[in-house]
Structure formats: structure tokens, C-alpha cells
Design a protein around this motif. Sequence first.
Motif, PDB file in Angstrom:
ATOM      1  N   ASP A  73       0.874  -1.239  -0.143  1.00  0.00           N
ATOM      2  CA  ASP A  73      -0.022   0.102  -0.107  1.00  0.00           C
ATOM      3  C   ASP A  73       0.743   1.262  -0.048  1.00  0.00           C
ATOM      4  N   GLY A  74       2.222   1.168   0.382  1.00  0.00           N
ATOM      5  CA  GLY A  74       3.081   2.246   0.613  1.00  0.00           C
ATOM      6  C   GLY A  74       2.470   3.288   1.696  1.00  0.00           C
ATOM      7  N   LYS A  75       2.145   2.750   2.863  1.00  0.00           N
ATOM      8  CA  LYS A  75       1.840   3.584   3.725  1.00  0.00           C
ATOM      9  C   LYS A  75       3.028   4.126   4.298  1.00  0.00           C
ATOM     10  N   LEU A  76       3.078   5.720   4.724  1.00  0.00           N
ATOM     11  CA  LEU A  76       4.366   6.419   4.793  1.00  0.00           C
ATOM     12  C   LEU A  76       4.129   6.971   6.391  1.00  0.00           C
ATOM     13  N   ASN A  77       3.124   6.468   7.160  1.00  0.00           N
ATOM     14  CA  ASN A  77       3.083   6.965   8.726  1.00  0.00           C
ATOM     15  C   ASN A  77       3.933   6.436   9.380  1.00  0.00           C
ATOM     16  N   THR A  78       4.890   6.859  10.311  1.00  0.00           N
ATOM     17  CA  THR A  78       5.766   6.394  11.435  1.00  0.00           C
ATOM     18  C   THR A  78       5.712   6.939  12.516  1.00  0.00           C
ATOM     19  N   ARG A  79       6.090   6.170  13.657  1.00  0.00           N
ATOM     20  CA  ARG A  79       6.320   6.854  14.964  1.00  0.00           C
ATOM     21  C   ARG A  79       7.604   7.653  15.343  1.00  0.00           C
ATOM     22  N   VAL A  80       8.369   7.341  14.096  1.00  0.00           N
ATOM     23  CA  VAL A  80       9.856   7.871  14.217  1.00  0.00           C
ATOM     24  C   VAL A  80       9.937   9.381  14.021  1.00  0.00           C
ATOM     25  N   LYS A  81      10.628  10.141  14.944  1.00  0.00           N
ATOM     26  CA  LYS A  81      10.718  11.440  14.569  1.00  0.00           C
ATOM     27  C   LYS A  81      12.096  11.831  14.102  1.00  0.00           C
ATOM     28  N   SER A  82      12.238  12.391  13.035  1.00  0.00           N
ATOM     29  CA  SER A  82      13.624  12.389  12.441  1.00  0.00           C
ATOM     30  C   SER A  82      13.714  13.746  11.629  1.00  0.00           C
ATOM     31  N   GLY A  83      14.638  14.405  11.373  1.00  0.00           N
ATOM     32  CA  GLY A  83      15.066  15.577  10.815  1.00  0.00           C
ATOM     33  C   GLY A  83      15.304  15.161   9.227  1.00  0.00           C
ATOM     34  N   TYR A  84      15.401  13.761   9.040  1.00  0.00           N
ATOM     35  CA  TYR A  84      15.509  13.029   7.653  1.00  0.00           C
ATOM     36  C   TYR A  84      13.959  13.080   6.940  1.00  0.00           C
ATOM     37  N   MET A  85      13.009  13.095   7.634  1.00  0.00           N
ATOM     38  CA  MET A  85      11.503  12.511   7.042  1.00  0.00           C
ATOM     39  C   MET A  85      11.096  13.584   5.975  1.00  0.00           C
ATOM     40  N   ASN A  86      11.358  15.147   6.062  1.00  0.00           N
ATOM     41  CA  ASN A  86      11.083  15.990   5.166  1.00  0.00           C
ATOM     42  C   ASN A  86      11.707  15.681   3.926  1.00  0.00           C
ATOM     43  N   THR A  87      13.289  15.350   3.906  1.00  0.00           N
ATOM     44  CA  THR A  87      13.920  15.079   2.758  1.00  0.00           C
ATOM     45  C   THR A  87      13.391  13.862   1.945  1.00  0.00           C
ATOM     46  N   ILE A  88      13.049  12.684   2.862  1.00  0.00           N
ATOM     47  CA  ILE A  88      12.399  11.617   2.077  1.00  0.00           C
ATOM     48  C   ILE A  88      11.097  11.964   1.552  1.00  0.00           C
ATOM     49  N   PHE A  89      10.100  12.561   2.255  1.00  0.00           N
ATOM     50  CA  PHE A  89       9.078  12.818   1.668  1.00  0.00           C
ATOM     51  C   PHE A  89       9.088  13.583   0.178  1.00  0.00           C
ATOM     52  N   LEU A  90       9.976  14.593   0.255  1.00  0.00           N
ATOM     53  CA  LEU A  90      10.329  15.466  -0.744  1.00  0.00           C
ATOM     54  C   LEU A  90      10.985  14.726  -2.169  1.00  0.00           C
ATOM     55  N   GLU A  91      11.729  13.762  -1.831  1.00  0.00           N
ATOM     56  CA  GLU A  91      12.350  12.857  -2.498  1.00  0.00           C
ATOM     57  C   GLU A  91      11.261  11.844  -3.514  1.00  0.00           C
ATOM     58  N   LEU A  92      10.390  11.570  -2.573  1.00  0.00           N
ATOM     59  CA  LEU A  92       9.335  10.476  -3.237  1.00  0.00           C
ATOM     60  C   LEU A  92       8.399  11.269  -4.012  1.00  0.00           C
ATOM     61  N   VAL A  93       8.011  12.755  -3.576  1.00  0.00           N
ATOM     62  CA  VAL A  93       7.241  13.240  -4.540  1.00  0.00           C
ATOM     63  C   VAL A  93       8.010  13.801  -6.080  1.00  0.00           C
ATOM     64  N   ALA A  94       9.465  13.928  -5.682  1.00  0.00           N
ATOM     65  CA  ALA A  94      10.126  14.308  -7.028  1.00  0.00           C
ATOM     66  C   ALA A  94      10.189  13.190  -7.764  1.00  0.00           C
ATOM     67  N   ASN A  95      10.083  12.179  -7.307  1.00  0.00           N
ATOM     68  CA  ASN A  95       9.969  10.798  -8.089  1.00  0.00           C
ATOM     69  C   ASN A  95       8.595  10.309  -8.522  1.00  0.00           C
ATOM     70  N   GLY A  96       7.702  11.107  -8.363  1.00  0.00           N
ATOM     71  CA  GLY A  96       6.165  10.581  -8.890  1.00  0.00           C
ATOM     72  C   GLY A  96       5.038  10.212  -7.889  1.00  0.00           C
ATOM     73  N   ALA A  97       5.532  10.577  -6.593  1.00  0.00           N
ATOM     74  CA  ALA A  97       4.324  10.074  -5.382  1.00  0.00           C
ATOM     75  C   ALA A  97       3.582  11.517  -5.357  1.00  0.00           C
ATOM     76  N   GLN A  98       2.351  11.310  -4.747  1.00  0.00           N
ATOM     77  CA  GLN A  98       1.243  12.479  -4.839  1.00  0.00           C
ATOM     78  C   GLN A  98       2.000  13.419  -3.750  1.00  0.00           C
ATOM     79  N   GLU A  99       1.642  14.805  -4.265  1.00  0.00           N
ATOM     80  CA  GLU A  99       1.850  15.700  -3.118  1.00  0.00           C
ATOM     81  C   GLU A  99       1.226  15.905  -2.008  1.00  0.00           C
ATOM     82  N   GLN A 100       0.248  15.095  -2.168  1.00  0.00           N
ATOM     83  CA  GLN A 100      -0.904  14.832  -0.842  1.00  0.00           C
ATOM     84  C   GLN A 100       0.023  14.281   0.413  1.00  0.00           C
TER      85      GLN A 100
END
Length: 528
Positions: free
Chosen positions: A159-186
Amino acid sequence: MKIIVNNINISIEKDQNLELKKEVVKRGVKEEYIQKIEYSKRSIDSRKKTDIKFVYNIEVTLNKDIDVTGLNVNLPKQIDEPIHKVKEGVKRVAVIGAGPAGLFAALRLCELGIKPIIYERGEKVDDRDKTIDNFIKFSILNPNSNIQFGEGGAGTYSDGKLNTRVKSGYMNTIFLELVANGAQEQILWDYKPHVGTDILKNVVKNLRNKIISLGGEFHFSTLMKDIIILDGKVKGIKIQNLLSPIQIEETELFEDVILAIGHSSRDTYRMLHKNGVFMESKPFAIGARIEHPRVDIDTMQYGKMVNHPNLEAATYSLTYNNKEEERGVFSFCMCPGGVIVNAASQDGGSLVNGMSYSQRDGRFSNSALVVGVKANEFGNDLFSGMEFQDELEKKTYNLVGNYGALYQNTLDFLKGKTTKRKIESSYEMEMKSYDLNGLFPKVISDNMKSAMGYWEKTQRNFISENANLIAPETRTSAPIKITRNEFGKSVNIEGLYPIGEGAGYAGGIISAAIDGLKVVDLAFTTIV
């Protein structure tokens, strides 16, 4: 100028954009100053079924600088990203596994100017898709390329679920990378973001192509058969091309190996143990998939608002705590509007998992319903937990007579009797009716029944004639941890870096990706 406005509650019945603008004005900003409103986060408050609300945090772009003193708004926080410099002496780096941990570790290495070589036992995602389809139709299993193994890892078919309990400064980097590679901006603002298996396949391919464009090198259908360790240091690996008619092992020399093997790599765990890599048993969870008609879950969560056009397929998250045993029972990997799939990766063993597509518009919704298993609960050997999983999977295969699943209505499970009727299900392969009280050890079935009995009273329609168990769900997480130090290195092998779910340090796509980025920065860089 930008400002932040948090905790805005708006009924789903109202015009969302209009109400957001009204709320910003109410907070003290003149309407003519508002240039653009963007979501930072949106969640659903469905506690009151007659008045379901969206809850927003938003970022507002203003066409004029204003003094925010005394206004009920905030200014964006400025975050200074650290600058990483590659440590001296880093040469060839192997990445074993092309799941989220391996892909993001490889991408980070490329960004640092290190050109990794990625080895994945499974196929490229398009070929993997055909292999999985062949398995579903004809029960012909490829033990190296399946729901568990292949480009994108197990998460590609979950399903590509992206919710996580982990708190990290890397999260924004990962989400932006996924969107840049075709994931929904939502996914950038949804409180329970998901991509969907259909879209995630393209995202994974785009990530691969980006890594290649930056100098990375991929070898699919290539299994790491052995690791070469001399005097406590990695010297190389032995690999096997699984498509070659001549099954020979080739030696590749590396002083740094990143292990992103995934939690189903049982043969690799044993190989590492044989070579003296320090590992520990860890807790995991076992149970079944519980499946409902989607409308039942939507009604349970939304009440009379169930068909409102602003509402998507409903999710849920349930927990139950057996205080006497200090054991949790919980839902996991919930797939609204999804399907149940066979997630076998070993000959003669059968198990299930859940997935859904980006629209989440299937007839059924499902979730894992699992019981916590303590480390060494079923034996004191390092591999006792893994062998327990294996026994359940083989037992299921033998009971069905094939790569199928066992099923039982939830009410029948509570009564300890076999379901005599056929059930409707999203599961496409063979199913056999069976009393799951006889499949699981008593500690598992008793705790499942305790939790289900509790939820029967507290969650309308959750336990009913329409709710069925499909079993077994055995691969929630790794039963083993490949122990590492604070720098991401194996505690006893120099040059070995265990990451992600298979190493025991993650529990989903985002936490695995975070782990890949974090360990690369810890192990291969210094902060300038």
C-alpha cells in the motif's frame, strides 16, 4: 512573508478553502494580505459522528510583511541543515538489498560522491510484477522474487503507507524525494500518508534511474551467498547471478558493505551467523489478517456521514493490553479498500499480507491483527523466533495443500468452531476453512480472543458475521537484530553496516528510509 496557522477545525460539510481563509482573518491577518494557503498537515476528527471535522495546520504566504506580535499565528522555524563531508579512505561500497533502506542509503552515497554497487536478489519491479502475477494464478513461487524480495522491497506491495512513529529530521527529505520521483503531493500534508502500490512501483523505478544517473550501479537477480571477513574486517562478498545457467559464486572485493536485506532473508541471517556476525533475538508479532466489507469500517468510523464525498476509505488503529502478561495485541498495516495477498518467500510455506492501491476503492478493508511475541518466547536459540514463523507457514501450506490461506469468521473463532460456509474475500488464491485456535499456540489465540472480545463491545461491527480472519500473518517485523554501535557499524565486524527492517532497526517504509540515510551519514561523513 510566510506565517504558520495551526489547529484549525472545519466541518467536512463546509467549503474548506473559504473557511481556511476566514480562520486566518479571524487570527488577525487582513484578507487582502493573503496570497496563498498551503496545507502543512491535515487530519480527520471523527469522534463525533454527526459533525466530522478536518483539522489543519497551514502555511500562509502574505503579499506584505506584517508584525505578528499579538496575533494568533507563528513564524516558520528556520532549520539549519548540517553540512556533511565524506571521510577519507572511503572506496567501493556495496549495498545489499534494494528496499527503502537500501535505495535511500544508495541515493545518499551518490549525493556524497560515492558510487555504490547495489545487489538485489529479486527482480526489477516490472519483472517482479509478472512473477507475482504468475504466482497468484498458478501457485508457482520464485523464492528470490516475490512479495518479500525484489526492487522496492516488501513495502512496494503493502500500500505504500508512510506513517511512522519515528521522529527525524530526515523525514522531510524523504517525502520531498518521493514526490520528486512521482508520489502524490498529498503525502506532504496528509496525517496518514500513503502512495499506493500502483504508484509506488513507478516511484521505485524513478529512484533507481536517479541513482544510476548519479553513478550508482544495480545488479538484480543477484544473491549475496557469503561475506568474506578476515581478522574482524569485511574484505568482500560472494555473489551469485540467479539468472545464469551456470550457478557459480563470484567474489567482489569491498571494505564497506551496507546490509539492507529485509526481514525475510532467513538464509542470509544464517550465513551471517556462520561468519560470526553478532546478532540478537528480538520481539515480533504473529496473528492473522482481519477483513471487513469496506462499508462496515467506513460506517464504524464515520457513522451517518459514511458516504460524504469529502471522506476517503476509513482507517483504524486498535490496541489491547494484556497487563498480566505484559503483552500487546494490535492492528497493524491497515489497508482501507485494499486486498489480502499471499506473501510466501520460501518453498512449502504460506502466509498473508495486505496491500492497497492509490485510490483505496476496493470492496474490502483489511488489517493485520497480531499478538506480541517476546524474544526467545518459543526457544532460547538465536533463530527460535524465525523457526517459529517458519513452522506456522509450513503448517498452513500443508493444511491447505498449496500456497493458500486459512480462514475463519471472527464469531466462530471466538466460539472455537470451524466456519462451515464459504466467505467473500479479496484474497485471490486458494482458501481453506479451519479453526485458527488449532493453528496458533494457545498464548496467541487466547490473546487474540481477549482483544477481539473487548473490541466487540467497543467497536461497532468490528466483530461480526461480516468480519473474517485470513491467516497466518507472520512477517510483521524481524525476529532478529543485527546489533550495531552508535555509528551504525556492526558491533564486532569492521566495515559492516546493518540497516532497515532486516537489521531490526525499522518498521516500515519511512523508518527504513530514515535508517538508510542516518547510517550513511554516521558511517561515511563528518559534519563540517
